[in-house]
Design a protein around this motif. Structure first.
Motif, PDB file in Angstrom:
ATOM      1  N   GLU A 241      -0.087  -6.069  -9.639  1.00 49.34           N
ATOM      2  CA  GLU A 241      -0.986  -6.880  -8.802  1.00 49.34           C
ATOM      3  C   GLU A 241      -1.925  -7.727  -9.662  1.00 49.34           C
ATOM      4  O   GLU A 241      -2.145  -8.916  -9.382  1.00 49.34           O
ATOM      5  CB  GLU A 241      -1.805  -5.958  -7.888  1.00 49.34           C
ATOM      6  CG  GLU A 241      -2.768  -6.704  -6.981  1.00 49.34           C
ATOM      7  CD  GLU A 241      -3.585  -5.767  -6.113  1.00 49.34           C
ATOM      8  OE1 GLU A 241      -4.457  -6.261  -5.369  1.00 49.34           O
ATOM      9  OE2 GLU A 241      -3.376  -4.540  -6.176  1.00 49.34           O
ATOM     10  N   ASP A 297       6.895  -7.479  -4.124  1.00 57.21           N
ATOM     11  CA  ASP A 297       6.949  -8.261  -2.892  1.00 57.21           C
ATOM     12  C   ASP A 297       5.552  -8.673  -2.441  1.00 57.21           C
ATOM     13  O   ASP A 297       5.315  -9.842  -2.087  1.00 57.21           O
ATOM     14  CB  ASP A 297       7.620  -7.447  -1.782  1.00 57.21           C
ATOM     15  CG  ASP A 297       9.109  -7.260  -1.996  1.00 57.21           C
ATOM     16  OD1 ASP A 297       9.713  -8.093  -2.700  1.00 57.21           O
ATOM     17  OD2 ASP A 297       9.665  -6.272  -1.474  1.00 57.21           O
ATOM     18  N   LYS A 298       4.643  -7.722  -2.457  1.00 57.50           N
ATOM     19  CA  LYS A 298       3.276  -7.995  -2.012  1.00 57.50           C
ATOM     20  C   LYS A 298       2.609  -9.059  -2.871  1.00 57.50           C
ATOM     21  O   LYS A 298       1.856  -9.912  -2.365  1.00 57.50           O
ATOM     22  CB  LYS A 298       2.449  -6.702  -2.042  1.00 57.50           C
ATOM     23  CG  LYS A 298       1.025  -6.871  -1.554  1.00 57.50           C
ATOM     24  CD  LYS A 298       0.275  -5.549  -1.594  1.00 57.50           C
ATOM     25  CE  LYS A 298      -1.178  -5.731  -1.144  1.00 57.50           C
ATOM     26  NZ  LYS A 298      -1.927  -4.434  -1.203  1.00 57.50           N
ATOM     27  N   GLN A 300       4.121 -11.395  -4.282  1.00 57.28           N
ATOM     28  CA  GLN A 300       4.932 -12.611  -4.134  1.00 57.28           C
ATOM     29  C   GLN A 300       5.536 -13.070  -5.462  1.00 57.28           C
ATOM     30  O   GLN A 300       5.622 -14.256  -5.752  1.00 57.28           O
ATOM     31  CB  GLN A 300       4.101 -13.741  -3.506  1.00 57.28           C
ATOM     32  CG  GLN A 300       3.598 -13.405  -2.112  1.00 57.28           C
ATOM     33  CD  GLN A 300       2.830 -14.548  -1.462  1.00 57.28           C
ATOM     34  OE1 GLN A 300       2.387 -15.482  -2.120  1.00 57.28           O
ATOM     35  NE2 GLN A 300       2.670 -14.478  -0.149  1.00 57.28           N
TER      36      GLN A 300
END
Length: 515
Positions: A241, A297-298, A300
């Motif tokens: 992240e 995925d989160k 992107q």
């Protein structure tokens, strides 16, 4: 000369693929290079995953990865032993060249020369931000025994990794703490480590060495065996992240402790499989893989990330493994042998590669590949020229990833078992083993941690022409040769029928090692 020709071959392949891959590789204007995530699981055998045939465990996340990418059916670790296997991945060099055969433990200094180019060095040269999260198991510092009360230098950060967090040795042996960069988490000078003192840590079957080093109570309190998978996953997903918000491509080497003994999954996974704690630990591993994919995925960045899932060696017939076997689980499928062995079960492992827009989804390849090849592959992706002494035994896998399934990238592979006398060389369909039996664990008693070898065959039901009644036949040949295309289970040693093939491979093995 062969090394030079191999490099030239790889270079020509990459050049030939430029038109094919240039546009996809540049699909993200602010990040032309793909992110790279290597998930290197521990002791996961060829039959431990659903998409490779497991029926007593469920691995939906790993299976989904295979549906979205390419599954390799002839992938191998360069060693059937944890530490040498990791050495091969990190350095791109056969561990047998350095006489590395066994695991290292709490007292061992770093076994990788800091002047040696590593996979992380290559990634950094290409512009990647790098991290290692999880099991290290390559030694720490420059002294023996390791001084755990001093900065643990050299370590991962001296080998090209910008940061490190994880289990410094392995989850079955001390110290049972986390290390962040070069210090144990929670360590303070007034609460030092003490060799020969019992550690303040939980007891589990097949967890060893609790009295080898103790003290450092606050550091030990940070470590809960049943939380390790969760902690490492959180570190990895948080790092993804953070890095996704930067302009730099990232390289994550996530080395799980799952599914190495002791089998200590979090409570929510306990009792969920049909293979005992061994299988429950696989379920936790599958969750970990799913969380990493979800984080991509989160953030992107999934479409611009190459994900590789593989294992450091085959499944092990330890006590947890024996219980899983009794329940019907076959950790190495129908392959002969187990972790530590030169037989296929010791080193043929799952390998799945997902790279959206690059790797054909749902494809299956029988190309001969190895985790030792990751270094040269990272170099090719990052357009980094490797010198002759850099990752000398690593082969660029891009043609096998981007091309048709079955594309040949390497003709041979040297594989190290636990015993030097059983060094193995694969060439084409042939596998030559320089000694008798598997060269791995050989305890004769069911229930022993080290149960294996010929003595375990009555228990496993495996068959080999050199073995009878759990013993090596008196007239068995001194060495072994198998044609894996005709005999993937290695049931019949055909060295006496093909002495010329064996001699050719014997001489080639000596040539590789410079003997």
């Amino acid at each position: 000369m062969q090394r030079f020709q191999q490099r030239m071959f790889s270079g020509r392949i990459v050049a030939a693929l430029v038109c094919l891959v240039a546009a996809p590789l540049a699909r993200a204007e602010d990040n032309a290079l793909p992110n790279i995530v290597i998930i290197y699981a521990d002791d996961v055998g060829f039959g431990d995953v659903g998409c490779y045939g497991a029926t007593h465990v469920e691995t939906p996340n790993i299976d989904q990865l295979a549906l979205q990418g390419r599954k390799f059916t002839d992938a191998h670790a360069a060693s059937a032993v944890c530490t040498p296997s990791r050495y091969a991945l990190v350095t791109g060099q056969y561990p047998a060249r350095r006489d590395f055969w066994a695991p290292v433990f709490v007292r061992s200094p770093l076994i990788v020369d800091t002047e040696q180019t590593t996979i992380a060095d290559i990634a950094k040269r290409a512009g990647y931000t790098t991290t290692c999260i999880g099991k290290w198991h390559l030694g720490w510092g420059s002294k023996q025994p390791t001084d755990w009360n001093a900065p643990l230098v050299p370590g991962p950060q001296q080998l090209g990794f910008d940061t490190y967090f994880g289990v410094p040795v392995l989850n079955s042996h001390p110290p049972f703490v986390y290390v962040e960069n070069d210090r144990p988490v929670g360590w303070t000078a007034d609460d030092p480590f003490v060799y020969g003192q019992r550690a303040s840590t939980r007891r589990f079957d097949e967890k060893f060495g609790l009295s080898q080093i103790g003290g450092a109570k606050r550091a030990h309190e940070q470590y809960d065996d049943e939380a390790v998978g969760t902690v490492l996953t959180k570190r990895a997903t948080d790092w993804i992240e953070q890095q996704a918000k930067t302009d730099s491509p990232f390289f994550l080497y996530l080395a799980t402790t799952n599914i190495h003994h002791p089998f200590t999954p979090a409570k929510r996974f306990q009792g969920t499989s049909k293979a005992g704690p061994y299988g429950d630990f696989i379920h936790e591993l599958d969750w970990m893989v799913g969380e990493v994919i979800a984080a991509l995925d989160k953030a992107q960045v999934a479409d611009n990330t190459l994900v590789i899932f593989s294992s450091d060696n085959g499944g092990m017939l330890n006590r947890g493994g024996q219980e899983a076997y009794r329940q019907g689980h076959r950790m190495n499928g129908e392959l002969l042998g187990f972790k530590f062995d030169a037989w296929e079960g010791g080193h043929r492992v799952p390998m799945i590669v997902r790279w959206p827009g690059q790797v054909s989804p749902g494809s299956v390849s029988d190309s001969l590949v190895s985790s030792i090849d990751f270094a040269a592959t990272v170099a090719a992706i990052g357009e980094q020229k490797l010198e002759e002494d850099e990752a000398p035994d690593s082969v660029n896998l891009l043609p096998a990833l981007l091309g048709k399934p079955g594309t040949v990238v390497r003709e041979e592979l040297l594989v190290s078992p636990a015993k030097p006398g059983n060094l193995a060389l694969r060439r084409g369909d042939w596998m030559f083993i320089s000694g008798q039996a598997g060269g791995g664990f050989s305890s004769k008693n069911e229930g022993d941690h080290g149960f294996g070898g010929p003595a375990a065959m009555p228990f496993t039901g495996q068959v080999n022409s050199d073995i009878e009644g759990g013993e090596i036949r008196p007239d068995a040949p001194a060495q072994q040769l198998y044609n894996l295309k005709d005999d993937p289970r290695q049931a019949k040693n055909v060295i006496e029928q093909h002495p010329d093939v064996a001699e050719d491979l014997r001489q080639r093995m000596a040539q590789i090692l410079g003997r």
